[in-house]
Design a protein around this motif. Sequence first.
Motif, PDB file in Angstrom:
ATOM      1  N   ALA A  91       0.767  -1.030   0.056  1.00  0.00           N
ATOM      2  CA  ALA A  91       0.307  -0.140   0.335  1.00  0.00           C
ATOM      3  C   ALA A  91       0.937   1.531  -0.501  1.00  0.00           C
ATOM      4  N   ALA A  92       2.073   1.144   0.942  1.00  0.00           N
ATOM      5  CA  ALA A  92       3.253   2.139   0.547  1.00  0.00           C
ATOM      6  C   ALA A  92       3.566   2.352  -0.845  1.00  0.00           C
ATOM      7  N   LEU A  93       4.401   1.607  -1.448  1.00  0.00           N
ATOM      8  CA  LEU A  93       4.346   1.561  -2.268  1.00  0.00           C
ATOM      9  C   LEU A  93       3.344   1.845  -3.508  1.00  0.00           C
ATOM     10  N   ARG A  94       1.931   1.722  -3.734  1.00  0.00           N
ATOM     11  CA  ARG A  94       1.071   2.686  -4.247  1.00  0.00           C
ATOM     12  C   ARG A  94       1.118   3.013  -4.193  1.00  0.00           C
ATOM     13  N   TRP A  95       0.795   4.104  -3.059  1.00  0.00           N
ATOM     14  CA  TRP A  95       0.293   5.438  -2.227  1.00  0.00           C
ATOM     15  C   TRP A  95       1.561   6.555  -2.830  1.00  0.00           C
ATOM     16  N   SER A  96       3.147   5.994  -2.903  1.00  0.00           N
ATOM     17  CA  SER A  96       4.394   6.824  -3.562  1.00  0.00           C
ATOM     18  C   SER A  96       4.496   6.865  -5.261  1.00  0.00           C
ATOM     19  N   ILE A 155       7.099  11.418  -3.506  1.00  0.00           N
ATOM     20  CA  ILE A 155       6.732  11.100  -1.416  1.00  0.00           C
ATOM     21  C   ILE A 155       7.407   9.789  -1.366  1.00  0.00           C
ATOM     22  N   GLY A 156       9.118   9.805  -1.138  1.00  0.00           N
ATOM     23  CA  GLY A 156       9.174   8.620  -1.373  1.00  0.00           C
ATOM     24  C   GLY A 156       8.319   7.748  -0.328  1.00  0.00           C
ATOM     25  N   PHE A 157       9.139   5.958   0.042  1.00  0.00           N
ATOM     26  CA  PHE A 157       8.137   5.183   0.228  1.00  0.00           C
ATOM     27  C   PHE A 157       8.570   5.391   1.776  1.00  0.00           C
ATOM     28  N   GLY A 165     -15.517   3.947   6.027  1.00  0.00           N
ATOM     29  CA  GLY A 165     -14.245   2.807   5.718  1.00  0.00           C
ATOM     30  C   GLY A 165     -13.558   3.919   4.671  1.00  0.00           C
ATOM     31  N   ILE A 166     -13.969   5.031   5.030  1.00  0.00           N
ATOM     32  CA  ILE A 166     -13.724   6.079   4.375  1.00  0.00           C
ATOM     33  C   ILE A 166     -12.402   7.359   5.423  1.00  0.00           C
ATOM     34  N   GLY A 167     -12.607   6.891   6.797  1.00  0.00           N
ATOM     35  CA  GLY A 167     -11.714   7.954   7.697  1.00  0.00           C
ATOM     36  C   GLY A 167     -10.390   7.821   7.719  1.00  0.00           C
ATOM     37  N   GLY A 168     -10.295   6.439   7.676  1.00  0.00           N
ATOM     38  CA  GLY A 168      -8.416   5.876   6.858  1.00  0.00           C
ATOM     39  C   GLY A 168      -7.582   6.740   6.097  1.00  0.00           C
ATOM     40  N   ASP A 169      -8.537   7.067   4.579  1.00  0.00           N
ATOM     41  CA  ASP A 169      -8.874   7.403   3.520  1.00  0.00           C
ATOM     42  C   ASP A 169      -8.148   9.285   3.691  1.00  0.00           C
ATOM     43  N   VAL A 170      -9.485  10.182   4.346  1.00  0.00           N
ATOM     44  CA  VAL A 170      -9.109  10.853   4.742  1.00  0.00           C
ATOM     45  C   VAL A 170      -7.377  11.100   5.765  1.00  0.00           C
ATOM     46  N   VAL A 171      -7.354  10.220   6.390  1.00  0.00           N
ATOM     47  CA  VAL A 171      -6.322  11.041   6.997  1.00  0.00           C
ATOM     48  C   VAL A 171      -5.071  10.392   6.734  1.00  0.00           C
ATOM     49  N   ARG A 172      -5.120   9.337   5.561  1.00  0.00           N
ATOM     50  CA  ARG A 172      -3.902   9.230   4.431  1.00  0.00           C
ATOM     51  C   ARG A 172      -3.556  10.468   3.597  1.00  0.00           C
ATOM     52  N   LEU A 173      -4.549  11.530   3.454  1.00  0.00           N
ATOM     53  CA  LEU A 173      -4.571  12.438   2.150  1.00  0.00           C
ATOM     54  C   LEU A 173      -3.938  13.769   3.119  1.00  0.00           C
ATOM     55  N   LEU A 174      -5.176  13.767   4.361  1.00  0.00           N
ATOM     56  CA  LEU A 174      -3.835  15.115   5.203  1.00  0.00           C
ATOM     57  C   LEU A 174      -2.505  14.806   5.693  1.00  0.00           C
ATOM     58  N   LEU A 175      -2.098  13.528   5.709  1.00  0.00           N
ATOM     59  CA  LEU A 175      -1.241  12.710   6.240  1.00  0.00           C
ATOM     60  C   LEU A 175      -0.232  13.587   5.429  1.00  0.00           C
ATOM     61  N   ALA A 176      -0.599  13.005   4.090  1.00  0.00           N
ATOM     62  CA  ALA A 176       0.030  12.948   3.198  1.00  0.00           C
ATOM     63  C   ALA A 176       0.733  14.590   2.751  1.00  0.00           C
ATOM     64  N   ARG A 177      -0.723  14.576   1.931  1.00  0.00           N
ATOM     65  CA  ARG A 177      -0.500  16.519   2.103  1.00  0.00           C
ATOM     66  C   ARG A 177       0.898  17.347   3.013  1.00  0.00           C
ATOM     67  N   ARG A 178       0.541  17.287   4.271  1.00  0.00           N
ATOM     68  CA  ARG A 178       1.709  17.571   4.996  1.00  0.00           C
ATOM     69  C   ARG A 178       3.519  17.503   4.342  1.00  0.00           C
ATOM     70  N   LEU A 179       3.375  16.721   4.373  1.00  0.00           N
ATOM     71  CA  LEU A 179       4.411  15.766   3.229  1.00  0.00           C
ATOM     72  C   LEU A 179       4.781  16.906   1.971  1.00  0.00           C
ATOM     73  N   VAL A 232       1.473   6.374  -7.266  1.00  0.00           N
ATOM     74  CA  VAL A 232       0.016   7.400  -7.789  1.00  0.00           C
ATOM     75  C   VAL A 232       0.503   8.561  -7.047  1.00  0.00           C
ATOM     76  N   LEU A 233       1.421   9.256  -6.209  1.00  0.00           N
ATOM     77  CA  LEU A 233       1.687  10.762  -5.857  1.00  0.00           C
ATOM     78  C   LEU A 233       2.958  11.027  -7.007  1.00  0.00           C
TER      79      LEU A 233
END
Length: 112
Positions: free
Chosen positions: A61-66, A76-78, A98-112, A68-69
């Motif tokens: 999942a972390a590789l996929r997010w990396s 953003i690195g792995f 189920g969407i709550g975790g995605d929102v948190v991931r989005l907000l945290l990734a945005r900070r990076l 996609v971004l």
Amino acid sequence: MRGPYNRPMIRLLVKLAISGGLVWFLLRRVDAAALVQQIASVDRLALLIALALAAATLLCAALRWSAVLAAMGHPIGFRALLPVVLIGQFFSQILPTGIGGDVVRLLLARRL
């Protein structure tokens, strides 16, 4: 240390108190002897395989997010995204949707 209080230490103590209170709340009616007996009866190999598969899923999942971004022009690195994915997974488990975790991931990734 800022002012008369060590704010990071106070925050840590508050977090520990809240976590301890939540653990107590969840386990206050659990029969400890039955729990220990049930844990002892678990097939250790099956547990190890299940934990390895769960870890592999989160790493993918972390590789996929990396990827996609990066494709969206926000590389953003792995290593930076792995904690974001883990925190998002935690919130996916505790929030009622189920969407709550995605929102948190989005907000945290945005900070990076």
